[in-house]
Design a protein around this motif. Structure first.
Motif, PDB file in Angstrom:
ATOM      1  N   LEU A 217      17.865  24.948 -32.164  1.00  0.00           N
ATOM      2  CA  LEU A 217      17.562  24.081 -33.306  1.00  0.00           C
ATOM      3  C   LEU A 217      18.251  22.732 -33.169  1.00  0.00           C
ATOM      4  N   GLN A 218      19.516  22.737 -32.742  1.00  0.00           N
ATOM      5  CA  GLN A 218      20.260  21.487 -32.572  1.00  0.00           C
ATOM      6  C   GLN A 218      19.594  20.605 -31.517  1.00  0.00           C
ATOM      7  N   LYS A 219      19.168  21.202 -30.414  1.00  0.00           N
ATOM      8  CA  LYS A 219      18.490  20.437 -29.362  1.00  0.00           C
ATOM      9  C   LYS A 219      17.196  19.833 -29.899  1.00  0.00           C
ATOM     10  N   HIS A 220      16.472  20.605 -30.705  1.00  0.00           N
ATOM     11  CA  HIS A 220      15.226  20.098 -31.296  1.00  0.00           C
ATOM     12  C   HIS A 220      15.507  18.887 -32.191  1.00  0.00           C
ATOM     13  N   VAL A 221      16.495  19.003 -33.061  1.00  0.00           N
ATOM     14  CA  VAL A 221      16.844  17.900 -33.969  1.00  0.00           C
ATOM     15  C   VAL A 221      17.242  16.664 -33.163  1.00  0.00           C
ATOM     16  N   GLU A 222      18.057  16.845 -32.135  1.00  0.00           N
ATOM     17  CA  GLU A 222      18.478  15.714 -31.307  1.00  0.00           C
ATOM     18  C   GLU A 222      17.301  15.076 -30.577  1.00  0.00           C
ATOM     19  N   THR A 223      16.355  15.896 -30.130  1.00  0.00           N
ATOM     20  CA  THR A 223      15.171  15.369 -29.452  1.00  0.00           C
ATOM     21  C   THR A 223      14.333  14.535 -30.411  1.00  0.00           C
ATOM     22  N   VAL A 224      14.164  15.018 -31.640  1.00  0.00           N
ATOM     23  CA  VAL A 224      13.409  14.265 -32.641  1.00  0.00           C
ATOM     24  C   VAL A 224      14.126  12.956 -32.969  1.00  0.00           C
ATOM     25  N   GLU A 225      15.438  12.988 -33.130  1.00  0.00           N
ATOM     26  CA  GLU A 225      16.191  11.759 -33.415  1.00  0.00           C
ATOM     27  C   GLU A 225      16.080  10.763 -32.262  1.00  0.00           C
ATOM     28  N   ASP A 226      16.144  11.245 -31.021  1.00  0.00           N
ATOM     29  CA  ASP A 226      15.979  10.368 -29.860  1.00  0.00           C
ATOM     30  C   ASP A 226      14.570   9.779 -29.818  1.00  0.00           C
ATOM     31  N   THR A 227      13.564  10.591 -30.148  1.00  0.00           N
ATOM     32  CA  THR A 227      12.177  10.122 -30.158  1.00  0.00           C
ATOM     33  C   THR A 227      12.002   9.008 -31.175  1.00  0.00           C
ATOM     34  N   ARG A 228      12.539   9.203 -32.353  1.00  0.00           N
ATOM     35  CA  ARG A 228      12.431   8.165 -33.397  1.00  0.00           C
ATOM     36  C   ARG A 228      13.164   6.888 -32.980  1.00  0.00           C
ATOM     37  N   ALA A 229      14.329   7.034 -32.384  1.00  0.00           N
ATOM     38  CA  ALA A 229      15.089   5.864 -31.925  1.00  0.00           C
ATOM     39  C   ALA A 229      14.304   5.116 -30.851  1.00  0.00           C
ATOM     40  N   LEU A 230      13.732   5.842 -29.905  1.00  0.00           N
ATOM     41  CA  LEU A 230      12.953   5.216 -28.831  1.00  0.00           C
ATOM     42  C   LEU A 230      11.745   4.478 -29.386  1.00  0.00           C
ATOM     43  N   ARG A 231      11.027   5.110 -30.299  1.00  0.00           N
ATOM     44  CA  ARG A 231       9.857   4.450 -30.887  1.00  0.00           C
ATOM     45  C   ARG A 231      10.248   3.161 -31.604  1.00  0.00           C
ATOM     46  N   ALA A 232      11.399   3.157 -32.253  1.00  0.00           N
ATOM     47  CA  ALA A 232      11.860   1.957 -32.950  1.00  0.00           C
ATOM     48  C   ALA A 232      12.204   0.833 -31.968  1.00  0.00           C
ATOM     49  N   LEU A 233      12.606   1.182 -30.757  1.00  0.00           N
ATOM     50  CA  LEU A 233      12.992   0.187 -29.758  1.00  0.00           C
ATOM     51  C   LEU A 233      11.799  -0.400 -29.000  1.00  0.00           C
ATOM     52  N   LEU A 234      10.683   0.286 -28.981  1.00  0.00           N
ATOM     53  CA  LEU A 234       9.530  -0.169 -28.194  1.00  0.00           C
ATOM     54  C   LEU A 234       9.027  -1.545 -28.607  1.00  0.00           C
ATOM     55  N   THR A 235       8.789  -1.747 -29.889  1.00  0.00           N
ATOM     56  CA  THR A 235       8.200  -2.992 -30.376  1.00  0.00           C
ATOM     57  C   THR A 235       9.047  -4.202 -30.010  1.00  0.00           C
TER      58      THR A 235
ATOM     59  N   LEU B 196       6.514  -3.367 -26.087  1.00  0.00           N
ATOM     60  CA  LEU B 196       5.902  -2.182 -25.498  1.00  0.00           C
ATOM     61  C   LEU B 196       5.177  -1.356 -26.557  1.00  0.00           C
ATOM     62  N   VAL B 197       4.179  -0.597 -26.105  1.00  0.00           N
ATOM     63  CA  VAL B 197       3.454   0.293 -27.014  1.00  0.00           C
ATOM     64  C   VAL B 197       3.718   1.756 -26.702  1.00  0.00           C
ATOM     65  N   ALA B 198       4.251   2.036 -25.510  1.00  0.00           N
ATOM     66  CA  ALA B 198       4.509   3.428 -25.132  1.00  0.00           C
ATOM     67  C   ALA B 198       5.538   3.476 -24.013  1.00  0.00           C
ATOM     68  N   PHE B 199       6.077   4.683 -23.802  1.00  0.00           N
ATOM     69  CA  PHE B 199       7.083   4.920 -22.770  1.00  0.00           C
ATOM     70  C   PHE B 199       6.813   6.272 -22.146  1.00  0.00           C
ATOM     71  N   VAL B 200       6.874   6.339 -20.811  1.00  0.00           N
ATOM     72  CA  VAL B 200       6.739   7.600 -20.081  1.00  0.00           C
ATOM     73  C   VAL B 200       7.988   7.757 -19.238  1.00  0.00           C
TER      74      VAL B 200
ATOM     75  N   GLY C  13       7.513   1.495 -19.176  1.00  0.00           N
ATOM     76  CA  GLY C  13       7.179   0.909 -20.460  1.00  0.00           C
ATOM     77  C   GLY C  13       5.787   0.320 -20.369  1.00  0.00           C
ATOM     78  N   ILE C  14       4.896   0.733 -21.255  1.00  0.00           N
ATOM     79  CA  ILE C  14       3.532   0.212 -21.244  1.00  0.00           C
ATOM     80  C   ILE C  14       3.483  -0.964 -22.216  1.00  0.00           C
ATOM     81  N   PRO C  15       3.200  -2.167 -21.675  1.00  0.00           N
ATOM     82  CA  PRO C  15       3.234  -3.366 -22.521  1.00  0.00           C
ATOM     83  C   PRO C  15       2.027  -3.460 -23.449  1.00  0.00           C
ATOM     84  N   THR C  16       2.175  -4.272 -24.510  1.00  0.00           N
ATOM     85  CA  THR C  16       1.045  -4.530 -25.398  1.00  0.00           C
ATOM     86  C   THR C  16      -0.054  -5.207 -24.591  1.00  0.00           C
ATOM     87  N   GLY C  17      -1.275  -5.049 -25.019  1.00  0.00           N
ATOM     88  CA  GLY C  17      -2.405  -5.631 -24.299  1.00  0.00           C
ATOM     89  C   GLY C  17      -3.278  -4.534 -23.733  1.00  0.00           C
ATOM     90  N   ILE C  18      -4.034  -4.867 -22.718  1.00  0.00           N
ATOM     91  CA  ILE C  18      -4.957  -3.918 -22.100  1.00  0.00           C
ATOM     92  C   ILE C  18      -4.299  -3.309 -20.877  1.00  0.00           C
TER      93      ILE C  18
END
Length: 171
Positions: free
Chosen positions: A77-95, A99-103, A150-155
């Protein structure tokens, strides 16, 4: 849970993506689970005693196994919570980086099959590595530094052979 004469308990089953859904609501004060119960019937009549058994015996058992903290491995459960928190942090940093996405480097993009959300066996696949021109790094709260594409904005054009992970990447 499913019974021989109906009474199926169903809830939206999440995948591995971190998406906001309406099947579970978690607050500091309560957890609300939203699900359906197909009440058992004979023709157009509900089987009352069977329905009562489902709602008073089967349902509490399912709730205890699914929603009570003590029924789960705390480390998982702790690993899951940390993964979700990292995902949210990463999404906030993209813009901020345009960037629009990260792999992430090391990701396994091909799925086990066309009908599966599970990754292909790691022994049978080449793990993802970002091309140098698109490589970026982020510092996340729990995982620390992650590097990938990092996938940049655009096509952006995504190409590759059959079952190489293109659809997984697009999702």
């Amino acid at each position: 849970w499913a019974g021989a004469k109906g009474g199926d308990l169903k809830m939206d089953e999440p995948g591995q993506q971190v998406l906001e859904t309406t099947s579970i609501l978690v607050t500091k004060n309560f957890v609300e689970a939203r699900f359906t119960v197909a009440l058992p019937a004979a023709g157009r009549s509900i089987l009352g005693q069977k329905a009562a058994q489902i709602l008073t015996e089967a349902l509490p058992s399912v709730v205890e196994k699914a929603l009570v903290y003590a029924s789960h491995d705390p480390a998982v459960l702790q690993k899951h919570v940390e993964t979700v928190e990292d995902t949210r942090a990463l999404r906030a940093l993209l813009t901020a980086r345009g960037l629009v996405a990260f792999v992430g480097d090391g990701a396994v993009l091909p799925r086990a099959s066309g009908a599966s959300d599970l990754p292909m066996d790691a022994k049978e696949v080449i793990k993802f590595a970002a091309p140098p021109s698109l490589s970026v790094s982020f510092d996340l709260p729990h995982r620390g530094k992650v590097t990938g594409m990092g996938i940049p904005t655009g096509i952006t054009l995504i190409v590759g052979g059959g079952f190489h992970g293109k659809s997984t990447l697009l999702q």
